[in-house]
Write a protein that holds these residues in place. Structure first.
Motif, PDB file in Angstrom:
ATOM      1  N   GLN A   1       0.703  -1.268   0.095  1.00  0.00           N
ATOM      2  CA  GLN A   1      -0.059   0.034  -0.047  1.00  0.00           C
ATOM      3  C   GLN A   1       1.139   1.272  -0.194  1.00  0.00           C
ATOM      4  O   GLN A   1       0.455   2.262  -0.766  1.00  0.00           O
ATOM      5  CB  GLN A   1      -0.880  -0.127   1.347  1.00  0.00           C
ATOM      6  N   ARG A   2       1.998   1.117   0.829  1.00  0.00           N
ATOM      7  CA  ARG A   2       2.796   2.229   0.647  1.00  0.00           C
ATOM      8  C   ARG A   2       3.550   2.754  -0.511  1.00  0.00           C
ATOM      9  O   ARG A   2       3.785   3.828  -0.785  1.00  0.00           O
ATOM     10  CB  ARG A   2       3.979   1.978   1.673  1.00  0.00           C
ATOM     11  N   ALA A   3       3.585   1.357  -1.317  1.00  0.00           N
ATOM     12  CA  ALA A   3       4.417   1.736  -2.641  1.00  0.00           C
ATOM     13  C   ALA A   3       3.142   2.143  -3.683  1.00  0.00           C
ATOM     14  O   ALA A   3       3.394   2.265  -4.853  1.00  0.00           O
ATOM     15  CB  ALA A   3       5.119   0.327  -3.107  1.00  0.00           C
ATOM     16  N   GLY A   4       2.052   2.315  -3.370  1.00  0.00           N
ATOM     17  CA  GLY A   4       0.886   2.593  -4.263  1.00  0.00           C
ATOM     18  C   GLY A   4      -0.264   1.879  -4.763  1.00  0.00           C
ATOM     19  O   GLY A   4      -0.606   1.982  -5.912  1.00  0.00           O
ATOM     20  N   ALA A   5       0.459   0.333  -4.414  1.00  0.00           N
ATOM     21  CA  ALA A   5      -0.345  -0.575  -5.071  1.00  0.00           C
ATOM     22  C   ALA A   5      -1.885  -0.414  -4.750  1.00  0.00           C
ATOM     23  O   ALA A   5      -2.190  -0.129  -3.613  1.00  0.00           O
ATOM     24  CB  ALA A   5       0.082  -1.937  -5.017  1.00  0.00           C
ATOM     25  N   ARG A   6      -2.769  -0.842  -5.636  1.00  0.00           N
ATOM     26  CA  ARG A   6      -4.333  -1.310  -5.417  1.00  0.00           C
ATOM     27  C   ARG A   6      -4.291  -2.725  -4.699  1.00  0.00           C
ATOM     28  O   ARG A   6      -4.089  -3.468  -5.507  1.00  0.00           O
ATOM     29  CB  ARG A   6      -5.190  -1.042  -6.486  1.00  0.00           C
ATOM     30  N   VAL A   7      -4.277  -2.844  -3.419  1.00  0.00           N
ATOM     31  CA  VAL A   7      -4.054  -4.014  -2.863  1.00  0.00           C
ATOM     32  C   VAL A   7      -5.355  -4.721  -2.699  1.00  0.00           C
ATOM     33  O   VAL A   7      -6.257  -4.053  -2.085  1.00  0.00           O
ATOM     34  CB  VAL A   7      -3.236  -3.893  -1.421  1.00  0.00           C
ATOM     35  N   THR A   8      -5.562  -6.029  -3.055  1.00  0.00           N
ATOM     36  CA  THR A   8      -6.673  -6.882  -2.717  1.00  0.00           C
ATOM     37  C   THR A   8      -5.995  -7.846  -1.789  1.00  0.00           C
ATOM     38  O   THR A   8      -4.735  -8.428  -1.797  1.00  0.00           O
ATOM     39  CB  THR A   8      -7.094  -7.318  -3.757  1.00  0.00           C
ATOM     40  N   ALA A   9      -6.576  -8.230  -0.354  1.00  0.00           N
ATOM     41  CA  ALA A   9      -5.938  -9.024   0.521  1.00  0.00           C
ATOM     42  C   ALA A   9      -6.778 -10.308   0.821  1.00  0.00           C
ATOM     43  O   ALA A   9      -8.304 -10.119   0.751  1.00  0.00           O
ATOM     44  CB  ALA A   9      -5.555  -8.555   1.838  1.00  0.00           C
ATOM     45  N   ILE A  10      -6.396 -11.544   0.641  1.00  0.00           N
ATOM     46  CA  ILE A  10      -7.071 -12.629   1.119  1.00  0.00           C
ATOM     47  C   ILE A  10      -6.615 -13.194   2.312  1.00  0.00           C
ATOM     48  O   ILE A  10      -5.506 -13.125   2.486  1.00  0.00           O
ATOM     49  CB  ILE A  10      -7.481 -13.802   0.046  1.00  0.00           C
ATOM     50  N   GLU A  11      -7.402 -13.749   3.166  1.00  0.00           N
ATOM     51  CA  GLU A  11      -6.985 -14.263   4.304  1.00  0.00           C
ATOM     52  C   GLU A  11      -7.388 -15.711   4.959  1.00  0.00           C
ATOM     53  O   GLU A  11      -8.522 -16.145   4.561  1.00  0.00           O
ATOM     54  CB  GLU A  11      -7.223 -13.184   5.615  1.00  0.00           C
ATOM     55  N   VAL A  12      -6.593 -16.323   5.554  1.00  0.00           N
ATOM     56  CA  VAL A  12      -6.825 -17.785   6.105  1.00  0.00           C
ATOM     57  C   VAL A  12      -6.436 -17.604   7.690  1.00  0.00           C
ATOM     58  O   VAL A  12      -5.696 -16.708   8.093  1.00  0.00           O
ATOM     59  CB  VAL A  12      -5.983 -18.802   5.615  1.00  0.00           C
ATOM     60  N   PRO A  13      -7.336 -18.318   8.506  1.00  0.00           N
ATOM     61  CA  PRO A  13      -6.976 -18.402  10.040  1.00  0.00           C
ATOM     62  C   PRO A  13      -5.481 -18.687  10.266  1.00  0.00           C
ATOM     63  O   PRO A  13      -4.856 -19.136   9.550  1.00  0.00           O
ATOM     64  CB  PRO A  13      -7.913 -19.510  10.548  1.00  0.00           C
ATOM     65  N   TRP A  14      -5.173 -18.319  11.264  1.00  0.00           N
ATOM     66  CA  TRP A  14      -3.787 -18.278  11.778  1.00  0.00           C
ATOM     67  C   TRP A  14      -3.488 -19.881  12.191  1.00  0.00           C
ATOM     68  O   TRP A  14      -4.148 -20.548  12.492  1.00  0.00           O
ATOM     69  CB  TRP A  14      -3.412 -17.653  13.194  1.00  0.00           C
ATOM     70  N   GLY A  15      -2.212 -20.186  11.530  1.00  0.00           N
ATOM     71  CA  GLY A  15      -1.980 -21.571  11.608  1.00  0.00           C
ATOM     72  C   GLY A  15      -2.312 -22.364  10.312  1.00  0.00           C
ATOM     73  O   GLY A  15      -1.775 -23.459  10.205  1.00  0.00           O
ATOM     74  N   GLN A  16      -3.019 -21.946   9.472  1.00  0.00           N
ATOM     75  CA  GLN A  16      -3.480 -22.613   8.008  1.00  0.00           C
ATOM     76  C   GLN A  16      -2.912 -21.971   7.082  1.00  0.00           C
ATOM     77  O   GLN A  16      -2.111 -21.220   6.952  1.00  0.00           O
ATOM     78  CB  GLN A  16      -5.222 -22.413   8.041  1.00  0.00           C
ATOM     79  N   VAL A  17      -3.097 -22.665   5.841  1.00  0.00           N
ATOM     80  CA  VAL A  17      -2.216 -22.220   4.597  1.00  0.00           C
ATOM     81  C   VAL A  17      -3.312 -21.971   3.456  1.00  0.00           C
ATOM     82  O   VAL A  17      -4.474 -22.400   3.649  1.00  0.00           O
ATOM     83  CB  VAL A  17      -1.172 -23.181   4.213  1.00  0.00           C
ATOM     84  N   PHE A  18      -2.801 -21.376   2.400  1.00  0.00           N
ATOM     85  CA  PHE A  18      -4.000 -21.239   1.177  1.00  0.00           C
ATOM     86  C   PHE A  18      -3.785 -22.498   0.354  1.00  0.00           C
ATOM     87  O   PHE A  18      -2.968 -23.095   0.281  1.00  0.00           O
ATOM     88  CB  PHE A  18      -3.505 -20.089   0.529  1.00  0.00           C
ATOM     89  N   THR A  19      -5.091 -22.688  -0.425  1.00  0.00           N
ATOM     90  CA  THR A  19      -4.821 -23.974  -1.343  1.00  0.00           C
ATOM     91  C   THR A  19      -4.875 -23.044  -2.712  1.00  0.00           C
ATOM     92  O   THR A  19      -5.122 -21.714  -2.897  1.00  0.00           O
ATOM     93  CB  THR A  19      -6.194 -24.531  -1.436  1.00  0.00           C
ATOM     94  N   ALA A  20      -4.327 -23.827  -3.877  1.00  0.00           N
ATOM     95  CA  ALA A  20      -4.164 -23.053  -5.213  1.00  0.00           C
ATOM     96  C   ALA A  20      -5.493 -22.698  -5.533  1.00  0.00           C
ATOM     97  O   ALA A  20      -5.679 -21.497  -6.432  1.00  0.00           O
ATOM     98  CB  ALA A  20      -3.580 -23.908  -6.245  1.00  0.00           C
ATOM     99  N   ASP A  21      -6.695 -23.178  -5.257  1.00  0.00           N
ATOM    100  CA  ASP A  21      -7.973 -23.035  -5.751  1.00  0.00           C
ATOM    101  C   ASP A  21      -8.338 -21.756  -5.259  1.00  0.00           C
ATOM    102  O   ASP A  21      -9.064 -20.958  -5.627  1.00  0.00           O
ATOM    103  CB  ASP A  21      -8.936 -24.074  -5.132  1.00  0.00           C
ATOM    104  N   GLN A  22      -7.921 -21.563  -3.992  1.00  0.00           N
ATOM    105  CA  GLN A  22      -8.544 -20.125  -3.186  1.00  0.00           C
ATOM    106  C   GLN A  22      -7.891 -18.943  -3.751  1.00  0.00           C
ATOM    107  O   GLN A  22      -8.479 -17.773  -4.184  1.00  0.00           O
ATOM    108  CB  GLN A  22      -8.021 -20.144  -1.798  1.00  0.00           C
ATOM    109  N   VAL A  23      -6.701 -19.236  -4.274  1.00  0.00           N
ATOM    110  CA  VAL A  23      -5.846 -18.225  -5.206  1.00  0.00           C
ATOM    111  C   VAL A  23      -6.495 -17.935  -6.434  1.00  0.00           C
ATOM    112  O   VAL A  23      -6.875 -16.756  -6.954  1.00  0.00           O
ATOM    113  CB  VAL A  23      -4.250 -18.514  -5.299  1.00  0.00           C
ATOM    114  N   ARG A  24      -6.830 -19.211  -6.964  1.00  0.00           N
ATOM    115  CA  ARG A  24      -7.519 -18.779  -8.379  1.00  0.00           C
ATOM    116  C   ARG A  24      -8.753 -18.188  -8.403  1.00  0.00           C
ATOM    117  O   ARG A  24      -8.779 -17.387  -9.051  1.00  0.00           O
ATOM    118  CB  ARG A  24      -7.598 -20.311  -9.020  1.00  0.00           C
TER     119      ARG A  24
END
Ligand SMILES: *Cc1c(COP(=O)(O)O)cnc(C)c1O
Length: 370
Positions: free
Chosen positions: A105-128
């Motif tokens: 955000q400081r670099a001026g990006a238009r940021v979209t964020a996705i989150e998972v609960p702490w201790g978990q990881v993302f799947t490729a499908d979530q990112v897709r």
């Protein structure tokens, strides 16, 4: 005024970094300082780049050590790839993902964020799905080893999804590099940064970075200048490359230290080093679980080098850590963010990944908790 010289009591560093430093690295640090254009030093710079390529498993020409800790590497990758208004997806699974969002955000990006609960990881499908819903994105940023939660993100599958969508993948490997596999070319990582003080077991102060040909092109053909003068790879690379153009004075002695720590990594061999981290993690897990201490990260995605464990009920978090440090000379980490007061973070990074460390911390904890 007469202030006494420093005399440091050594510790066993078993927190989230820095980790123990091999005496060979400290000896390298104490070699005489020479000029940053001295022929002796330029040979060392070239060798550091070559060894970084080996450890990152890449042929990328734009591979070097940024002057600054891991966070400077994060800023380098984000600032150099992002121009104001560019769309970036940040995958947040803990504190360092949150930090990447702030930097973007400081670099001026238009940021979209996705989150998972702490201790978990993302799947490729979530990112897709996130890309399909909110994209297109120029860059997708993700932390490989989230040091605040102890979870390891499966990067390879996510990299494919990101490339299919025509974006660049930017990966934080500060905690993972030299502790678990990081395969920059094999996984198609476009931009990647690390730090010296975690599994490389070198003092904090440098941040190895590497950029793919595609990322290099993006940086070279920017319409606007990189917002950070200091971290602009278009200039810094002219010092690390054959031009040897002065940009800023390289941290000479830290480069000596990194040189020796990379030699140690390659002497041991990457596979053997990853296996050693895993063996120590399993030994720690067995001993802690026998004491009734639970692990917090998802069982299928646990980091070997950073173990987040639940603080037993009724136990005073900071009193235990203070006794570990003062009576046993052992440093472990407190919980960060959502895990503050709930977790201890026990690091087994680089030189601190030994049976001796595991046995020392578990027997000390046993004595304190009794
Ligand atoms: C430690 C860490 C950083 C920041 O590194 P510093 O050396 O503290 O600047 C960034 N990302 C991750 C995942 C880390 O563990």
């Amino acid at each position: 005024m007469m202030i006494e010289a420093i005399k440091i009591q050594p510790r066993m560093l078993m927190g989230p970094g820095p980790s123990d430093v091999n005496p060979r690295v400290l000896a390298a640090l104490a070699q005489p300082t020479v000029g940053h254009l001295d022929g002796q030093f330029l040979v060392i710079l070239n060798q550091v780049r070559e060894m970084l390529q080996a450890v990152f498993q890449t042929k990328n020409t734009l591979t070097l050590a940024v002057s600054g800790t891991g966070s400077a590497g994060m800023e380098t990758c984000v600032d150099d790839l992002i121009e104001p208004g560019d769309a970036m997806l940040v995958c947040i699974a803990g504190v360092f993902g949150q930090r990447m969002k702030d930097v973007a955000q400081r670099a001026g990006a238009r940021v979209t964020a996705i989150e998972v609960p702490w201790g978990q990881v993302f799947t490729a499908d979530q990112v897709r799905e996130a890309i399909a819903k909110h994209g297109p994105f120029k860059v997708v940023g993700i932390v490989h080893a989230e040091t605040s939660t102890g979870a390891l993100q499966p990067i390879e599958a996510i990299g494919r999804v990101v490339h299919d969508a025509g974006a660049l993948i930017l990966v934080d490997t500060v905690t993972s590099l030299a502790g678990v596999e990081v395969n920059v070319d094999g996984w198609g990582i476009d931009a990647c940064y690390s730090g010296t003080q975690k599994c490389l077991s070198c003092p904090p102060g440098l941040s190895p970075v590497t950029f793919s040909a595609a990322a290099e092109k993006v940086i070279a053909t920017r319409k606007t200048k990189v917002q950070s003068w200091y971290l602009d790879m278009n200039m810094v690379r002219q010092y690390w490359g054959s031009e040897r153009l002065y940009h800023h004075t390289a941290p000479i002695n830290m480069i000596y230290a990194l040189h020796e720590s990379l030699r140690l990594v390659l002497e041991e061999g990457l596979q053997k080093r990853w296996a050693r981290h895993m063996q120590c993690h399993l030994r720690l897990k067995e001993k802690l679980e026998a004491m009734g201490i639970r692990f917090l990260a998802d069982a299928d995605h646990r980091l070997p080098m950073l173990n987040t464990v639940s603080i037993p009920d009724g136990v005073d978090d900071s009193a235990v850590r203070k006794r570990l440090l003062e009576e046993y000379g052992i440093e472990i980490g407190a919980g960060l963010g959502a895990f503050k007061g709930k977790a201890w973070r026990i690091g087994l990074m680089g030189e601190s990944a030994t049976e001796r460390h595991v046995d020392a911390v578990t027997s000390a904890l046993k004595a304190i908790l009794r």
